[in-house]
Design an enzyme around this catalytic site. Structure first.
Site, PDB file in Angstrom:
ATOM      1  N   GLU A 415      -7.929  -5.555  -2.908  1.00  0.00           N
ATOM      2  CA  GLU A 415      -7.299  -4.286  -2.534  1.00  0.00           C
ATOM      3  C   GLU A 415      -7.108  -3.379  -3.746  1.00  0.00           C
ATOM      4  OE1 GLU A 415      -3.765  -5.054  -0.275  1.00  0.00           O
ATOM      5  OE2 GLU A 415      -4.824  -6.209   1.250  1.00  0.00           O
ATOM      6  N   GLU A 491      -8.800 -11.780   3.931  1.00  0.00           N
ATOM      7  CA  GLU A 491      -7.351 -11.918   4.071  1.00  0.00           C
ATOM      8  C   GLU A 491      -7.011 -11.578   5.509  1.00  0.00           C
ATOM      9  OE1 GLU A 491      -5.274 -10.607   0.546  1.00  0.00           O
ATOM     10  OE2 GLU A 491      -3.635  -9.868   1.784  1.00  0.00           O
TER      11      GLU A 491
END
Length: 827
Positions: A415, A491
């Site tokens: 991210e 994720e």
């Protein structure tokens, strides 16, 4: 997308030659101010002893990944522990003779910014606390006799998004070799061809210290898992600074997999003028990896899904100080759940974790950091040193772990705000190229959460494997758009729950908060960016090109207490875990087990049945089971047989054109669909009316025959303590651990699920009390003191073996109930 094939290995020097020794430096003195010194054993985490405090690393930040637009005060973000500041370590070591020897120090990790002095002379430093590094000691610095080493460390404020730990929290070694030797991480093993019949093995070895044109005899034996030499290559290296390549053929190889973690060893001996000068052992496993477009991931030619979890590095009440027994306990629990992979989020792992995954059979995605240079997430996080250190850190990581059988994929970030930035793709290419250069056998991924950005700017299409965080609604579209024709859930879920705590009414809900600062154990609550596990199960089951998932997270960890992260003290640990901070499984453990463990049956009932004050109210009952159907019977009344729902792919096409954070526009429609997915994977009786008594579930096979049954009863008055250890024998190594679950039962042996009394612990004999925890994310009890409140009726006590064989006696006591005692053999 090309297929990837691999045979990995871990290079470890074992000190089997007189010319090579590997000495662990365990006993040190520690000080925070260089005046008040105390003896400690390394690995050591100075901050885990607390105290917890809201003011510890209080951060006012805007978390853009969560859609935040303004800065807010993040409490407990890094665990509420005092990890910020400086620390100093010193010890001495003896060297009988330095003639004809060279020295280096290996650090498995030091949190953080370590600077190393030997005999008062600085010999090197590193920056990133998670990375392993080594320092070659200049000639003449180490002298015959007594020597000293000093390490200074500093953790800066606002340097992390979770609890990083503090100090020499991983192992340190002094390595002594002859001038001609294999350097640290100096070997690389691949297997170009793997089959049941035979495997080719290629070993590339770096040789340091050789004079130009010097001839060195290099003998390497390939040793099978049973200790037999199965291949030998005895050849001469003509030194010109080049690496040396040796090839082997192994017949009928024993292939490494999670079910058969077979490990080989390459034992390399260097000889100069007829004298052996170095022996270097490289452990590896023979296996092949193939990532085939449209078809998925194949391990040793077998179609395999990643049933993985993301893991932070801390060990709950033990903190960041690495302990092999604690890591083994985690892997044992995950394997029983049916997991086959771990993502080291978001940092380089401890070598002990990788070693155990090799030995126990757990695949690994190894990841270095979650910040690049563009808009760092934390003021003093990795982004602040990325430009200077990223290449060095990546090279260390890949060289360290490229031989490990368990490592099947590299990740280069998580991210990262660089997803948006103009230089994001160039940074990605730089990091990915390092992996390809040092290890062309494994693919590279990155956890991406900004779907629109990475699709539009080419970030996603640049990776070997596109990894998406919390984007199941976009998987089918990404598969059609992207060139790789494979998708990974890097994720998933971010479902939140507190063990043994249930909220009414039971409903699918994002970002739910309650006055008690807990989340519901019904497994229907999740963060604003995520979803319930059932959605990810559906995606894995319905699409072969979906190569699997890594759940956020396997275990709760210190820090990141979402959804109670904004001015929500005393929350200071996550509630994302499938297993809580005390290593106790939540209900969700059995939901995953019912889908992932194909070897053993699962039948689990929730919630508990002690609900004083809820008499006559609807109290939903769920069953997580591997069986297709089950009947619920409450106090003799049947609530009918439920069967798992039809396997129907979820369709999110109506929201594909929406911004991710505009998903609430389609919220009601999506939740209905997600609930249909839930009914596919769990059995739910919504209309059960609570009365004290007995809940019984009878499970049925596909042919309608009775398979198994389970019962939960309302417990009476607390009567006695119950101790349940995870093992009965420990090794007398001074580090082995036993985890003891502490509960209260009524006089008939029924566990009281809502007891919260304080329990005291006492240990005698060949071991000592190490730590305790209860899994409550709001508890401010210190882990190292031998007393803990029960949370939802349970806590964990951890006892550590000494170095002398004998017996450990452990006793637990609490007011109002009978105590309990148990003994363990240390041998």
């Amino acid at each position: 997308m090309r297929g990837f094939f691999i045979l990995p290995a871990l290079a470890i020097s074992l000190g089997v030659s007189a010319q090579r020794s590997d000495t662990a430096l365990k006993q040190w003195e520690f000080s925070r101010d260089m005046s008040d010194w105390k003896s400690v054993s390394v690995p050591h985490d100075w901050a885990i002893y607390g105290p917890f405090d809201r003011s510890n690393d209080l951060q006012k930040v805007t978390v853009e990944q969560n859609g935040e637009k303004t800065a807010t005060w993040k409490t407990g973000r890094t665990g509420g522990l005092p990890y910020i500041g400086k620390g100093y370590y010193r010890t001495t070591f003896e060297v009988p003779d330095t003639a004809g020897q060279v020295f280096s120090f290996e650090f498995d990790g030091a949190m953080s910014n370590p600077r190393v002095k030997v005999n008062g002379k600085e010999i090197g430093h590193w920056a990133y606390g998670y990375n392993s590094f080594y320092i070659n000691v200049p000639a003449g610095v180490i002298v015959p006799g007594k020597n000293s080493i000093e390490v200074s460390l500093e953790n800066k404020e606002k340097s992390s998004r979770w609890y990083p730990g503090a100090g020499l929290y991983r192992n340190v070694r002094l390595v002594t070799t002859s001038p001609v030797h294999v350097p640290t991480w100096g070997t690389y093993v691949i297997t170009p061809v793997v089959s049941a019949k035979e495997a080719s093995v290629r070993l590339t070895t770096e040789i340091a210290g050789a004079a130009k044109a010097q001839k060195i005899l290099v003998k390497t034996d390939i040793i099978s898992p049973d200790g037999t030499v199965v291949a030998t290559n005895n050849s001469v290296y003509h030194a010109q600074g080049q690496p040396f390549v040796q090839d082997f053929l192994v017949e009928k190889p024993q292939l490494w997999s999670p079910d058969t973690p077979c490990l080989y060893e390459a034992r390399t001996t260097l000889s100069v003028d007829g004298k052996d000068v170095d022996v270097y052992n490289t452990r590896f496993g023979i296996r092949s990896l193939e990532y085939i477009p449209e078809k998925g991931f194949f391990l040793n030619g077998e179609y395999t899904k990643f049933k993985g979890v993301c893991q932070h590095h801390d060990l709950g009440p033990l903190g960041a100080a690495v302990n092999k027994a604690a890591l083994a306990r985690q892997i044992e629990m995950l394997k029983d759940m049916g997991a086959n992979a771990i993502r080291t989020s978001h940092n380089m792992p401890a070598p002990e974790l990788v070693e155990l995954c090799d030995q126990m059979g757990m695949m690994l995605m190894v990841e270095p950091f979650d910040d690049w240079s563009f808009r760092p997430k934390s003021q003093n996080g990795y982004g602040s040193i990325f430009g200077e250190w990223a290449q060095k850190d990546m090279e260390n990581m890949v060289k360290h772990y490229r031989n490990n059988a368990s490592v099947v994929m590299w990740s280069v970030g998580n991210e990262v705000p660089s997803q948006w930035g103009p230089d994001g793709v160039s940074e990605l290419v730089m990091l990915q190229d390092i992996c390809h250069r040092l290890d062309p056998t494994r693919p590279v991924t990155c956890g991406m959460d900004q779907y629109g950005a990475v699709i539009d700017n080419g970030f996603a299409s640049t990776l070997d494997i596109p990894g998406f965080n919390y984007k199941p609604q976009y998987y089918t579209q990404a598969y059609e758009i992207l060139p790789q024709k494979l998708i990974l859930g890097s994720e998933t879920a971010s479902t939140v729950s507190s063990r043994g705590v249930y909220m009414f009414p039971m409903e699918l809900k994002a970002g739910a908060k309650y006055p008690n600062h807990q989340s519901s154990g019904y497994d229907t609550e999740f963060c604003s960016w995520s979803n319930i596990p059932d959605v990810d199960f559906s995606m894995d089951d319905d699409y072969p090109w979906m190569i699997g998932q890594f759940v956020w997270t396997g275990f709760d960890y210190l820090g990141e207490p979402s959804p109670y992260d904004t001015d929500s003290w005393p929350n200071h640990s996550s509630v994302f875990g499938i297993i809580d901070l005390a290593s106790l499984p939540k209900d969700r453990y059995y939901l995953y087990r019912s889908q992932w463990n194909k070897k053993e049956s699962t039948l689990h009932i929730l919630p508990h049945w002690n609900w004083k004050g809820r008499e006559g109210e609807k109290t939903p009952v769920m069953v997580y089971t591997s069986y297709p159907s089950a009947e619920l019977i409450v106090n003799g009344k049947s609530y009918g047989i439920k069967s798992k729902g039809e396997a129907k792919p979820l369709d999110y096409s109506k929201r594909l054109s929406m911004s991710f954070y505009d998903r609430d526009k389609a919220w009601d429609e999506d939740r209905v669909q997600d609930k249909a997915g839930m009914e596919r994977y769990r059995l739910v009786w919504d209309d059960v009316v609570y009365q004290p008594g007995e809940v019984r579930v009878v499970a049925y096979n596909a042919d309608g025959s009775k398979a198994e049954e389970k019962t939960v009863r309302t417990a009476g008055k607390a009567h006695h303590l119950v101790l349940t250890p995870n093992r009965s024998k420990l090794a007398a190594d001074g580090e082995d651990l036993v985890y003891i679950t502490v509960q209260v039962a009524d006089k008939d042996g029924n566990i009281v699920p809502d007891d919260s009394r304080a329990v005291k612990f006492a240990t005698k004999g060949a071991g000592s009390f190490r730590a305790t925890a209860n899994g409550d994310p709001t508890s401010l009890r210190l882990f190292h003191l031998p007393e803990m409140d029960l949370f939802s009726g349970a806590a964990t006590a951890i006892v550590q073996a000494g170095k002398t064989p004998g017996v450990i006696t452990f006793e637990a006591s609490a007011k109002g109930v009978k105590p309990a005692k148990i003994s363990f053999v240390v041998e």
